[in-house]
Structures are given as C-alpha cells and as structure tokens.
Design an enzyme around this catalytic site. Sequence first.
Site, PDB file in Angstrom:
ATOM      1  N   CYS A  61      38.710  35.845  44.105  1.00  0.00           N
ATOM      2  CA  CYS A  61      39.828  35.167  44.774  1.00  0.00           C
ATOM      3  C   CYS A  61      40.851  36.182  45.264  1.00  0.00           C
ATOM      4  CB  CYS A  61      40.481  34.167  43.827  1.00  0.00           C
ATOM      5  SG  CYS A  61      41.849  33.282  44.592  1.00  0.00           S
ATOM      6  N   CYS A 108      44.453  35.022  45.000  1.00  0.00           N
ATOM      7  CA  CYS A 108      44.999  35.079  43.635  1.00  0.00           C
ATOM      8  C   CYS A 108      45.330  36.514  43.242  1.00  0.00           C
ATOM      9  CB  CYS A 108      43.992  34.558  42.599  1.00  0.00           C
ATOM     10  SG  CYS A 108      43.130  33.057  43.019  1.00  0.00           S
ATOM     11  N   ASP A 109      44.443  37.441  43.531  1.00  0.00           N
ATOM     12  CA  ASP A 109      44.523  38.766  42.904  1.00  0.00           C
ATOM     13  C   ASP A 109      44.832  39.918  43.858  1.00  0.00           C
ATOM     14  OD1 ASP A 109      43.833  37.588  40.492  1.00  0.00           O
ATOM     15  OD2 ASP A 109      41.687  37.839  40.822  1.00  0.00           O
TER      16      ASP A 109
END
Length: 351
Positions: free
Chosen positions: A172, A175-176
């Site tokens: 992701c 997300c990261d």
Amino acid sequence: MTATPLENLVIIGSGPAGWSAATYAARAQLEPLVFEGAITEQNRMSGTLPLGQLALTSEVENYAGFPAGDLGAFLASALPESRCMMMPPHEGHGVTGPELMELMRQQAVNFGTRIVTDDIVKVDFSSRPFMLFPADGGRIAARCVIVATGARANWLGLSSEEQYKNRGVSACAVCDGALPRFRNKPLVVVGGGDSAVEEATYLTKFASTVHLVHRRRELRASKIMAQRAFDNPKITIEYDSALAEVLGDDSGVTGVRLSSTAGGPDRTLPVAGVFLAIGHTPNTAFLDGQLQLTEKNYIVWTQHFRTATSVEGVFAAGDVADDYYRQAISAAGTGCMSALDAERWLGHAGH
Ligand code: NAP
C-alpha cells in the site's frame, strides 16, 4: 437440543467498516454482535486476522483526526491494559494502524457491542432468520447481517517478501509511501495495472526514482494511466521482468533481484522499498455464492449510494464491496452507512 440464539444484527468483520458499523448500530440500540475473526495461523498467513489490513500497516497519516503527535497517554487512558500490551509501544508519531483499530474496537465496545473472536465460515441467506455458522461450531440466527470482511492484498508468496514485510515491503503506497525509509531512495513497484501505475506515480513524490516491474512487454493499465507512467521522468518501466527475491539486511530492504520473463539473465537493483500492486482478493469465499458478486468476487451494492446487497436484510460495507477507493476512511464511511441502512431496514420490518 439447545435453541439457536436469535440476534438482531450480526456484523462479520473487524476492520474500519465493521467497527464503524458496530458503533453506529450499538448507539442505535441494535445490540450488534461482531464476529471479529479467529486468531489462527491460517488467518495470519493469508492476511485475514482480526482488525483487518490496517493492523498489518505501520503509521497511518491520512485518517482524518490523527495529526502527528504523541498519543501515548491517550492510548493508555482509552484502551484496557491487556489490549495496550498486545501492541508495539507507541513511538510518538500520530497513530499506527494497530492503534487506530484498537481504538475503533474499543469505541464499539464502549457502546455495548458484543464480540466473538471467531470466523463465520458458512452462511445460509435462503430463509429467515439468516443462519451463520462460526468456525468453532454451533450456529447463530440473525434478522439482519452486515458483511464487512474486507479484502486482502495479493502477494507473490516469496519467502524474502514475507521476511521484509513492514521493513520496506508493502502492498500500500498510499499507506506507507511517505515513511522516512523511502525518502529520496530508489523504489520498486511490482505490477502493470492501474494500481501499479497509480502507486508508482504517487511514490515519485518521495522517491528518487521508481522502477515499475512488469512481467510482460505491455502494461495492463488504461491508456491514460500508462501515459502518466511514460511521461514521468522518475519512473522507469522494467518490462518482461519478475521479482525473484527481495534483498536486505537488519535495517530492511536494500535491493531486489529481478528475473527475466523473456529468457535474459537475472539482474539486481539497489532499492529501499518494494511495493506490490498485483491486485486484491475480497474475503467472500465463505458466502458460497449466496450474494451477487462482481466478476472479481466483490459484493455488489444493488442500490445506488446504499449498502444493500442482492439479499434484502444483508448489507455490505468496506473493501469487500469496494475495489476502487480501498481506503480506511472510505471503509469507515460505508460502515456507518450500512448501520444506518440496517437500522432503517429493521425498523421497516417491525423489529
Ligand atoms: P489489475 O488490473 O488486475 O492488475 C494487476 C496487475 O498485476 C497486472 O498487470 C498483472 O499482470 C499483475 N500481476 C498479477 N499477478 C501477478 C503476479 N503473480 N506476478 C506479477 N504480476 C502480477 O489490478 P489493479 O491494478 O489493482 O486494478 C484493479 C481495478 O481497479 C482495475 O479495474 C483498475 O482499472 C481499477 N483501478 C483504477 C484506478 C484509476 O482509474 N485511477 C486506479 C487503481 C485501480 P498482467 O497484466 O500480466 O496480468
């Protein structure tokens, strides 16, 4: 013979959609029962443990309401000690995925949500009340059901990929991608679809360069998305290439070994991160075809801007019905919608 307990509302799943649905339903006095999933090795391996995909991520910087800051004291005050102890220590940087999920779970509990730590492995939606079958045996009857079992990212299944998950390997980018370990470093994205191009493009904000590794000579991504990759000077497309091994040391990912799908030699690239974008699989197998699914096995929302499914009284929320947005906050939003839809449906049905 013991009578089958009759529940008003059962919520299956324990990601942001499930807990948001539970909080709304509990506050509406629907007395929801949540099946949060079982803690088993099989679920660990397939990425379907309780608390969902967010529990597998680190920092969450894009969930509204959690700017960077030290949540340590708040977490200690909001969560029972036993649950706090299960998480890595808070490091003073806003909220992590596991922390966010524990907070959502606790919020639902605070309003009276009951929780069973087990999987629902089979359903019968052919008659009323609906029947749900937990993994550990028995059965539950329910007037209304919200399916919020989410989806799981597809992985290649390499042991080196598993070894470096959360230490430079992610599924992701949103997300990261902004984590310090990726800043101004070369990165790899694996995949050739719209998600891969989108993730690669997003990562160019942080990375020095992004290698898009695709197993064929032609991208699957739509023309407009593919053009975005061609036009971006920070993206290099590695055609006819497969990720053979993630290389690393104690600090995390340091490179990748790529094999050629066109018969060429292996080569290595020094990179600080590897992002998989090879599709997702919705957790719908247990439904055994009893709800209408898309060709990719996501639940179909049968009414525009409602969470109704093909079976009246069964609602769906979160990634299990959404292969497009796939964000924690959009899942929480549809979780809320599903509880309101369930409340209205139960009201009309006279319960
Ligand atoms: P996808 O379209 O199914 O693409 C998956 C990609 O991963 C394909 O290129 C596939 O290669 C590759 N792949 C699959 N398994 C692999 C393996 N084992 N090893 C190596 N490569 C593998 O999935 P997606 O990109 O996640 O998109 C899902 C849906 O969401 C699509 O309908 C897409 O259009 C949509 N979407 C839209 C947008 C947008 O419009 N902004 C953004 C994201 C997603 P092959 O090509 O060789 O099969």
